[in-house]
Design an enzyme around this catalytic site. Structure first.
Site, PDB file in Angstrom:
ATOM      1  N   PHE A  28       0.775   0.850   6.519  1.00  0.00           N
ATOM      2  CA  PHE A  28       1.447   1.084   7.797  1.00  0.00           C
ATOM      3  C   PHE A  28       1.485   2.560   8.161  1.00  0.00           C
ATOM      4  O   PHE A  28       1.503   2.920   9.328  1.00  0.00           O
ATOM      5  CB  PHE A  28       2.866   0.509   7.710  1.00  0.00           C
ATOM      6  CG  PHE A  28       3.365  -0.052   8.997  1.00  0.00           C
ATOM      7  CD1 PHE A  28       2.575  -0.898   9.759  1.00  0.00           C
ATOM      8  CD2 PHE A  28       4.649   0.237   9.440  1.00  0.00           C
ATOM      9  CE1 PHE A  28       3.036  -1.434  10.945  1.00  0.00           C
ATOM     10  CE2 PHE A  28       5.119  -0.293  10.625  1.00  0.00           C
ATOM     11  CZ  PHE A  28       4.310  -1.132  11.377  1.00  0.00           C
ATOM     12  N   ALA A  29       1.488   3.442   7.152  1.00  0.00           N
ATOM     13  CA  ALA A  29       1.548   4.879   7.425  1.00  0.00           C
ATOM     14  C   ALA A  29       0.208   5.436   7.892  1.00  0.00           C
ATOM     15  O   ALA A  29       0.129   6.557   8.386  1.00  0.00           O
ATOM     16  CB  ALA A  29       2.017   5.643   6.191  1.00  0.00           C
ATOM     17  N   ASN A  31       0.831  -1.201   0.000  1.00  0.00           N
ATOM     18  CA  ASN A  31       0.000   0.000   0.000  1.00  0.00           C
ATOM     19  C   ASN A  31       0.869   1.257   0.000  1.00  0.00           C
ATOM     20  O   ASN A  31       0.848   2.034  -0.952  1.00  0.00           O
ATOM     21  CB  ASN A  31      -0.942   0.010   1.204  1.00  0.00           C
ATOM     22  CG  ASN A  31      -2.021   1.066   1.079  1.00  0.00           C
ATOM     23  OD1 ASN A  31      -3.029   0.862   0.420  1.00  0.00           O
ATOM     24  ND2 ASN A  31      -1.793   2.228   1.682  1.00  0.00           N
ATOM     25  N   ASP A  32       1.637   1.464   1.060  1.00  0.00           N
ATOM     26  CA  ASP A  32       2.408   2.705   1.176  1.00  0.00           C
ATOM     27  C   ASP A  32       3.436   2.871   0.065  1.00  0.00           C
ATOM     28  O   ASP A  32       3.687   3.983  -0.398  1.00  0.00           O
ATOM     29  CB  ASP A  32       3.115   2.759   2.535  1.00  0.00           C
ATOM     30  CG  ASP A  32       2.132   2.854   3.694  1.00  0.00           C
ATOM     31  OD1 ASP A  32       1.037   3.414   3.491  1.00  0.00           O
ATOM     32  OD2 ASP A  32       2.444   2.353   4.781  1.00  0.00           O
ATOM     33  N   VAL A  33       4.045   1.756  -0.380  1.00  0.00           N
ATOM     34  CA  VAL A  33       5.111   1.849  -1.383  1.00  0.00           C
ATOM     35  C   VAL A  33       4.590   2.156  -2.775  1.00  0.00           C
ATOM     36  O   VAL A  33       5.378   2.358  -3.702  1.00  0.00           O
ATOM     37  CB  VAL A  33       5.965   0.565  -1.400  1.00  0.00           C
ATOM     38  CG1 VAL A  33       6.652   0.361  -0.067  1.00  0.00           C
ATOM     39  CG2 VAL A  33       5.123  -0.641  -1.772  1.00  0.00           C
TER      40      VAL A  33
END
Length: 464
Positions: A430-431, A390-392
């Site tokens: 995670f963010a 997700n974040d990447v």
């Protein structure tokens, strides 16, 4: 009476030090990493045996008991830990190393009748930094294990509390040095220094967001190395100096490389949470529709593509779906479809983590493309298949100043013709921020466990 002369001790320590250097060299490549680990472990065993045979020890039995207890805890933990939990284990072991160095140095100073100014300075440094590494590593463990929120934790005036605590810790360290110069540091001073340093470690890591935790683990690892080197000076042990310096230097280099790969400075990673954020946190905005599909829909998109780029993430690791994704890739390649894997520097939360997972499934290493190589390929890809990441891949890293991941280089899956997300739910990464790409008209979401979803897609591709 020691069983080894000073010359033999020096020779064996030199061999052990050479093993540590060769181990680091081996770890620089996936092909030699296993051998490097074995060489490093062999050097550590040699160092421990040499220490036993070269010193006159008065408490051999308690030492052996402590080693046995440590092995009884460490070996099962290392063997049973899931690959997805490896970052947590690294953080925990790193923290224990810092605490051990601090304890040894503190006890050595309190037992030494005339420590001397330089030894007292090295000991004070070891206690301060070792305790920071221990408590900070415990917080990183809690964040990665999701025992606490993964978002940055800030309190009103937190930066001033951190600065004040650090100033008090430094003042106490200076007091230890002054006391050691005059004879022997007071035990209460060392104990107070340790307590304040533990607080500094907690305040140091709390403001760090989840996506940046792996970088902080690397930095704390460097801290632990420096404490080991300093404790080597306190104990007059050359091998500890060498080993600690190697860990400190390699940890520092890795921290800088990871920060550069994330497009961030170490300062912004550690203290960026104190800046005001304009990012939309997940769950704070109105609900918006997304386009979800079935395994058959995804199979059609993949089966009639010319180029597919697979972007694996932590969700793939949690589901242990690496073997299934390899099976899917082989099916697509059998249909003359080009399949590549896009690997972000911190995919799976640690550098090299995703590479190891895919290597377990016998995915050809040449198919794994680093971020700077895969982004141009994404522009010509028919489908980008995002599995548990997700974040990447979150465009907020480029479009939303103030977001926790703003400035972080990402895999540009939004450049592909079609994007498929395999996710358990709409829960953020995670963010903790929304991913606008999920709402893009060209994005299809397939909800469910990554392994189960991929198994259904594999079956659907076979039926095409």
């Amino acid at each position: 009476m020691s069983l080894l002369s000073a010359n033999w001790t020096a020779l064996f320590y030199l061999i052990a030090a050479a093993c540590f250097v060769l181990a680091l060299k081996g770890l620089s490549s996936p092909g030699t990493a296993r051998r490097g680990n074995l060489i490093g472990a062999g050097g550590a065993v040699l160092a421990v045996v040499t220490a036993f045979l070269s010193e006159d020890m008065d408490h051999v039995v308690p030492i052996l008991v402590a080693i046995a207890v440590g092995c009884a805890v460490g070996v099962p933990a290392a063997r049973r830990v899931a690959m997805t939990q490896m970052p947590q284990l690294v953080a925990l072991f790193n923290g224990v190393g810092g605490a051990a160095a601090a304890l040894v140095a503190g006890l050595e100073l309190t037992l030494e009748a005339d420590a001397g100014g330089i030894a007292a300075a090295a000991g004070a440094f070891t206690v301060l930094v070792g305790c920071v590494s221990f408590s900070g590593s415990c917080v990183t463990f809690a964040k990665l294990q999701e025992l606490m929120t993964t978002r940055p934790v800030t309190i009103k005036g937190g930066q001033y509390l951190f600065g004040g605590s650090l100033a008090v810790a430094v003042a106490l360290a200076v007091t230890v040095v002054v006391q050691g110069s005059d004879g022997q540091p007071e035990a209460w001073t060392l104990a107070l220094l340790a307590l304040v340093s533990l607080l500094v470690g907690v305040l140091f890591v709390l403001p760090v967001g989840g996506a940046d935790v792996p970088i902080v683990i690397s930095l704390l690892n460097a801290f632990t190395g420096l404490t080991v080197a300093a404790s080597g000076y306190v104990l007059n042990n050359t091998l500890l100096l060498v080993a600690g310096t190697l860990v400190g230097a390699s940890g520092t280099i890795l921290t800088r490389l990871m920060a550069a790969a994330m497009g961030r400075s170490v300062t912004s990673i550690l203290f960026g949470a104190f800046r005001p954020s304009t990012a939309v946190m997940a769950g704070t905005g109105p609900e918006r529709p997304v386009r979800s599909g079935s395994a058959d829909d995804v199979a059609i998109l993949l089966g009639y593509a010319r180029k597919v780029v697979i972007v694996p993430g932590y969700g793939l690791a949690v589901a242990q779906a690496q073997h299934t994704i390899r099976e899917l890739a082989e099916l697509l390649e059998a249909r003359d479809i080009e399949v590549l894997y896009g690997i972000h520097p911190v995919a799976g939360r640690m550098p090299g983590h995703m590479n190891v997972l895919l290597a377990e499934a016998n995915v050809p290493y040449e198919a794994l493309k680093e971020m700077e190589l895969i982004n141009p390929e994404l522009r010509t890809a028919d489908v980008a298949l995002v599995v548990g990441a997700n974040d990447v891949v979150n465009p907020a890293a480029k479009t939303t100043p103030g977001a926790p991941i703003y400035g972080m280089p990402i895999l540009e899956v939004d450049q592909a013709q079609q994007v498929v997300f395999l996710k358990r739910s709409m829960r953020p990464g995670f963010a903790g921020i929304e991913n606008e790409l999920l709402y893009d008209p060209k994005t299809t979401l397939l909800f469910g466990d990554a392994k189960d979803s991929l198994t259904k897609v594999v079956s659907a591709v076979k039926a095409l």
